[in-house]
Design a protein around this motif. Structure first.
Motif, short mmCIF file in Angstrom:
data_model
loop_
_atom_site.label_atom_id
_atom_site.label_comp_id
_atom_site.label_asym_id
_atom_site.label_seq_id
_atom_site.Cartn_x
_atom_site.Cartn_y
_atom_site.Cartn_z
N LYS A 110 0.91 -1.17 0.14
CA LYS A 110 -0.07 0.14 0.29
C LYS A 110 0.97 1.36 0.04
O LYS A 110 0.54 2.02 -0.69
N MET A 111 2.06 1.04 0.92
CA MET A 111 2.76 2.41 0.85
C MET A 111 3.70 2.42 -0.34
O MET A 111 3.96 3.55 -0.85
N LEU A 112 3.95 1.35 -0.81
CA LEU A 112 4.99 1.32 -2.21
C LEU A 112 4.19 2.13 -3.30
O LEU A 112 4.72 2.92 -3.86
N TRP A 113 2.92 1.33 -3.23
CA TRP A 113 2.22 2.01 -4.62
C TRP A 113 1.90 3.13 -4.30
O TRP A 113 1.62 4.22 -5.30
N PHE A 114 1.63 3.66 -3.07
CA PHE A 114 1.07 5.11 -2.92
C PHE A 114 2.50 6.18 -3.09
O PHE A 114 2.12 7.15 -3.63
N ASN A 115 3.57 5.64 -2.61
CA ASN A 115 4.52 6.52 -3.00
C ASN A 115 4.98 6.59 -4.52
O ASN A 115 5.26 7.49 -5.05
N PHE A 116 4.64 5.33 -5.17
CA PHE A 116 4.89 5.39 -6.73
C PHE A 116 3.83 6.43 -7.28
O PHE A 116 4.25 7.09 -8.15
N PRO A 139 -3.95 31.91 -11.42
CA PRO A 139 -4.37 32.61 -10.65
C PRO A 139 -4.16 32.18 -9.01
O PRO A 139 -3.75 31.21 -8.96
N PHE A 140 -4.29 33.04 -8.11
CA PHE A 140 -4.06 32.74 -6.90
C PHE A 140 -2.72 31.98 -6.61
O PHE A 140 -2.61 30.77 -6.10
N LYS A 141 -1.48 32.62 -7.03
CA LYS A 141 -0.37 32.00 -6.87
C LYS A 141 -0.12 31.47 -5.50
O LYS A 141 0.69 30.09 -5.42
N MET A 142 -0.05 31.99 -4.69
CA MET A 142 0.00 31.60 -3.27
C MET A 142 -0.59 30.40 -2.77
O MET A 142 -0.29 29.51 -1.87
N LEU A 143 -1.91 30.25 -3.42
CA LEU A 143 -2.80 29.18 -3.14
C LEU A 143 -2.13 27.84 -3.52
O LEU A 143 -2.04 26.85 -3.06
N PHE A 144 -1.76 27.84 -5.01
CA PHE A 144 -1.29 26.98 -5.58
C PHE A 144 -0.11 26.49 -5.03
O PHE A 144 0.57 25.41 -4.96
N LEU A 145 1.04 27.61 -4.60
CA LEU A 145 2.04 27.33 -3.98
C LEU A 145 1.95 26.67 -2.71
O LEU A 145 2.79 25.58 -2.31
N SER A 146 1.08 26.96 -1.82
CA SER A 146 0.80 26.31 -0.62
C SER A 146 0.51 24.71 -0.84
O SER A 146 0.61 23.73 -0.18
N ILE A 147 -0.44 24.51 -1.82
CA ILE A 147 -0.85 23.08 -2.09
C ILE A 147 0.43 22.48 -2.42
O ILE A 147 0.49 21.18 -1.99
N PHE A 148 1.24 23.14 -3.12
CA PHE A 148 2.78 22.19 -3.71
C PHE A 148 3.44 21.90 -2.49
O PHE A 148 4.12 20.91 -2.32
N LEU A 149 3.52 22.90 -1.50
CA LEU A 149 4.36 22.78 -0.40
C LEU A 149 3.81 21.45 0.45
O LEU A 149 4.54 20.71 0.88
N ILE A 150 2.36 21.41 0.57
CA ILE A 150 1.59 20.51 1.32
C ILE A 150 2.02 18.97 0.88
O ILE A 150 2.09 17.94 1.24
N LEU A 151 1.70 18.93 -0.54
CA LEU A 151 2.06 17.78 -1.34
C LEU A 151 3.74 17.27 -1.10
O LEU A 151 3.99 16.11 -1.00
N GLY A 152 4.60 18.35 -1.17
CA GLY A 152 6.08 17.91 -0.80
C GLY A 152 6.15 17.38 0.42
O GLY A 152 6.81 16.60 0.60
N MET A 153 5.53 18.06 1.54
CA MET A 153 5.49 17.27 2.83
C MET A 153 4.92 15.99 2.98
O MET A 153 5.66 15.01 3.56
N VAL A 154 3.98 15.51 2.21
CA VAL A 154 3.35 14.26 2.16
C VAL A 154 4.36 13.26 1.46
O VAL A 154 4.85 12.08 1.94
N TYR A 155 4.97 13.84 0.51
CA TYR A 155 5.98 12.90 -0.35
C TYR A 155 6.99 12.81 0.47
O TYR A 155 7.58 11.60 0.32
N TYR A 156 7.96 13.56 1.34
CA TYR A 156 9.06 13.59 1.87
C TYR A 156 8.67 12.59 3.02
O TYR A 156 9.36 11.52 3.29
N ALA A 157 7.60 12.52 3.67
CA ALA A 157 7.09 11.57 5.08
C ALA A 157 7.31 10.30 4.29
O ALA A 157 7.77 9.60 5.32
N VAL A 158 6.60 10.14 3.35
CA VAL A 158 6.36 8.71 2.90
C VAL A 158 7.80 8.09 2.25
O VAL A 158 8.15 6.97 2.58
N ARG A 159 8.23 9.04 1.44
CA ARG A 159 9.41 8.61 0.86
C ARG A 159 10.81 8.38 2.09
O ARG A 159 11.46 7.20 1.89
#
Length: 229
Positions: A110-116, A139-159
């Protein structure tokens, strides 16, 4: 102006964390070179045979194995359930390196597939918002940047969990394997394992930092695009 401030802040954070992790890739390369230990490990079976023995020991023999002497990367791919063994050149680290990938193969699917899947979504999101920003369609660059950073945190934690788990356990699996094979003396095994400990001390910190750095660099690239466009 806030984007420029964020870039400077991220650069400072990157430099501080590099010092905290004490990243030294040159030292890691030096630790991986040891002719005495190379000769000790050279007595052990070929790489594919070691891999098969590990998988049998881990009760996971359905994993496919392929050795590519033109590659520099040894890795396990969950999508094909295959371990690719690189050209390890009979380096003494090969016993631990192969153990590392075999341990990946028994981690939570589950974690391996999620990571992939998530890592690909993360990269795709980065590319898409960069392209949209370049063409002034974001539009709303800060919003999209914030989403990107949250995605990065999740990616980092799992990897990081997957990598640290395999790196820490590989040392013990390698030692157990060498003791069971009864090819080397206990003194020789202790020498190899001691060096593995040194390699892991540097390597685990370097891996943690490099994954973090990649996330930071993508964020900086995104901020630069925002500033330019």
């Amino acid at each position: 102006m806030e984007f420029i401030a964020l870039i400077f802040f991220l650069i400072i954070i990157c430099l501080i964390t590099r010092c905290v992790f004490d990243v030294n890739l040159k030292k890691l390369k030096q630790l991986a070179e040891n002719k005495e230990l190379d000769e000790i490990v050279e007595k052990y079976p070929k790489n594919i045979e070691i891999c098969k023995e590990y998988l049998k020991k881990l009760k996971n023999e359905d994993v496919k194995i392929e050795e590519d002497k033109n590659s520099n990367s040894t890795l396990y791919l969950v999508m094909s359930n295959k371990i690719f063994i690189a050209n390890l050149k009979n380096n003494y680290t090969r016993i631990q390196t192969i153990a590392h990938e075999c341990l990946h193969s028994i981690q939570s699917k589950k974690m391996l597939w999620f990571n992939f899947i998530f890592s690909n979504v993360y990269i795709l999101y980065f590319l898409v918002i960069c392209i949209f920003a370049i063409f002034k369609m974001l539009p709303f660059k800060m919003l999209f940047l914030s989403i990107f950073l949250i995605l990065g945190m999740v990616y980092y934690a799992v990897r990081i969990y997957l990598e640290n788990d395999a790196m820490i356990k590989a040392r013990f699996l390698a030692k157990e394997y060498m003791n069971e094979k009864n090819i080397s003396s206990q003194e020789e095994i202790d020498k190899v394992i001691q060096k593995y400990d040194e390699v892991n001390d540097v390597g685990i910190k370097a891996t943690n930092y490099q994954i973090f750095q990649n996330i930071v660099m993508k964020t900086i690239i995104l901020l630069i695009v925002f500033i330019i466009r």
